[in-house]
Design a protein around this motif. Sequence first.
Motif, PDB file in Angstrom:
ATOM      1  N   TRP A  57      54.638 -28.437  20.892  1.00  0.00           N
ATOM      2  CA  TRP A  57      54.079 -28.021  19.605  1.00  0.00           C
ATOM      3  C   TRP A  57      52.823 -27.192  19.759  1.00  0.00           C
ATOM      4  CZ3 TRP A  57      56.718 -28.459  15.250  1.00  0.00           C
ATOM      5  CH2 TRP A  57      57.796 -29.336  15.239  1.00  0.00           C
ATOM      6  N   ASP A  73      52.330 -24.061  19.635  1.00  0.00           N
ATOM      7  CA  ASP A  73      52.218 -22.868  18.790  1.00  0.00           C
ATOM      8  C   ASP A  73      51.479 -23.152  17.500  1.00  0.00           C
ATOM      9  OD1 ASP A  73      53.397 -21.003  20.458  1.00  0.00           O
ATOM     10  OD2 ASP A  73      55.405 -21.535  19.799  1.00  0.00           O
ATOM     11  N   VAL A  80      50.451 -24.197  13.656  1.00  0.00           N
ATOM     12  CA  VAL A  80      50.915 -23.981  12.299  1.00  0.00           C
ATOM     13  C   VAL A  80      51.011 -22.472  12.038  1.00  0.00           C
ATOM     14  CG1 VAL A  80      50.355 -24.399   9.876  1.00  0.00           C
ATOM     15  CG2 VAL A  80      49.801 -26.113  11.587  1.00  0.00           C
ATOM     16  N   ALA A  81      52.007 -22.073  11.269  1.00  0.00           N
ATOM     17  CA  ALA A  81      52.165 -20.663  10.908  1.00  0.00           C
ATOM     18  C   ALA A  81      51.017 -20.238  10.004  1.00  0.00           C
ATOM     19  CB  ALA A  81      53.498 -20.457  10.203  1.00  0.00           C
ATOM     20  N   GLU A  82      50.401 -19.099  10.327  1.00  0.00           N
ATOM     21  CA  GLU A  82      49.262 -18.612   9.554  1.00  0.00           C
ATOM     22  C   GLU A  82      49.513 -17.269   8.899  1.00  0.00           C
ATOM     23  OE1 GLU A  82      46.060 -18.622  12.300  1.00  0.00           O
ATOM     24  OE2 GLU A  82      46.023 -20.805  12.456  1.00  0.00           O
ATOM     25  N   ARG A 135      55.072 -20.367   3.765  1.00  0.00           N
ATOM     26  CA  ARG A 135      56.296 -19.916   4.418  1.00  0.00           C
ATOM     27  C   ARG A 135      56.719 -18.583   3.827  1.00  0.00           C
ATOM     28  NH1 ARG A 135      60.607 -24.062   1.759  1.00  0.00           N
ATOM     29  NH2 ARG A 135      59.903 -23.726  -0.352  1.00  0.00           N
ATOM     30  N   LEU A 189      61.174 -19.100   6.520  1.00  0.00           N
ATOM     31  CA  LEU A 189      60.593 -19.154   7.851  1.00  0.00           C
ATOM     32  C   LEU A 189      59.246 -19.851   7.717  1.00  0.00           C
ATOM     33  CD1 LEU A 189      61.220 -15.485   9.046  1.00  0.00           C
ATOM     34  CD2 LEU A 189      62.762 -17.431   9.148  1.00  0.00           C
ATOM     35  N   SER A 190      59.027 -20.877   8.526  1.00  0.00           N
ATOM     36  CA  SER A 190      57.787 -21.635   8.388  1.00  0.00           C
ATOM     37  C   SER A 190      57.132 -21.987   9.714  1.00  0.00           C
ATOM     38  CB  SER A 190      58.053 -22.923   7.607  1.00  0.00           C
ATOM     39  OG  SER A 190      59.012 -23.714   8.291  1.00  0.00           O
ATOM     40  N   ARG A 191      57.803 -21.717  10.836  1.00  0.00           N
ATOM     41  CA  ARG A 191      57.245 -22.060  12.141  1.00  0.00           C
ATOM     42  C   ARG A 191      57.011 -20.810  12.969  1.00  0.00           C
ATOM     43  NH1 ARG A 191      61.799 -25.809  12.573  1.00  0.00           N
ATOM     44  NH2 ARG A 191      62.439 -24.387  14.195  1.00  0.00           N
ATOM     45  N   PRO A 192      55.977 -20.825  13.799  1.00  0.00           N
ATOM     46  CA  PRO A 192      55.742 -19.677  14.681  1.00  0.00           C
ATOM     47  C   PRO A 192      56.952 -19.404  15.564  1.00  0.00           C
ATOM     48  CG  PRO A 192      53.841 -21.125  14.677  1.00  0.00           C
ATOM     49  CD  PRO A 192      54.929 -21.839  13.927  1.00  0.00           C
ATOM     50  N   GLN A 229      59.716 -17.773  14.472  1.00  0.00           N
ATOM     51  CA  GLN A 229      60.912 -17.525  13.668  1.00  0.00           C
ATOM     52  C   GLN A 229      60.922 -16.071  13.180  1.00  0.00           C
ATOM     53  OE1 GLN A 229      60.581 -20.697  10.709  1.00  0.00           O
ATOM     54  NE2 GLN A 229      62.374 -21.652  11.647  1.00  0.00           N
ATOM     55  N   ARG A 239      53.848 -15.999  17.219  1.00  0.00           N
ATOM     56  CA  ARG A 239      53.300 -17.099  18.004  1.00  0.00           C
ATOM     57  C   ARG A 239      51.920 -16.695  18.505  1.00  0.00           C
ATOM     58  NH1 ARG A 239      58.263 -18.846  21.958  1.00  0.00           N
ATOM     59  NH2 ARG A 239      59.545 -19.729  20.317  1.00  0.00           N
TER      60      ARG A 239
END
Length: 123
Positions: free
Chosen positions: A29, A31, A33-35, A74, A93-96, A98, A113
């Motif tokens: 984990w 990477d 949180v997606a920013e 997201r 899309l919600s994760r680095p 994607q 990422r």
Amino acid sequence: MAWALLRPGDVLMLALAVGLALASFVWLWRDGVAEEVVIRANGQVFARLSLRHDRRIEVPGPLGVTEVQIAAGRARILRDPSPRQYCVRQGWLSRPGQTALCLPNRTSIDIPRRNTPYDSLNF
């Protein structure tokens, strides 16, 4: 009562297993949180936007306009003029790491990422 049945080697193995589980959790984990989301059109960066603010963006392409929606941290491709709608079906899309690609309309969205394992992404 069950602790009385454990030997020193058993306790050591249990501690190693817990340590390995925690280390793999941190490593997998990393990477975070997606920013932000990067929107590309015709291979060029069209916009780099924060995922903190809800909005809709229209991205021009050869077939027409692709609409990107950002909401609740997201992003997704809401509408696209491409015939098969694969990028719309990709969903949120919600994760680095994607990515959603609309190849016929030459648009894409990507949640980058922190440390990418590649230099660039082209289509």
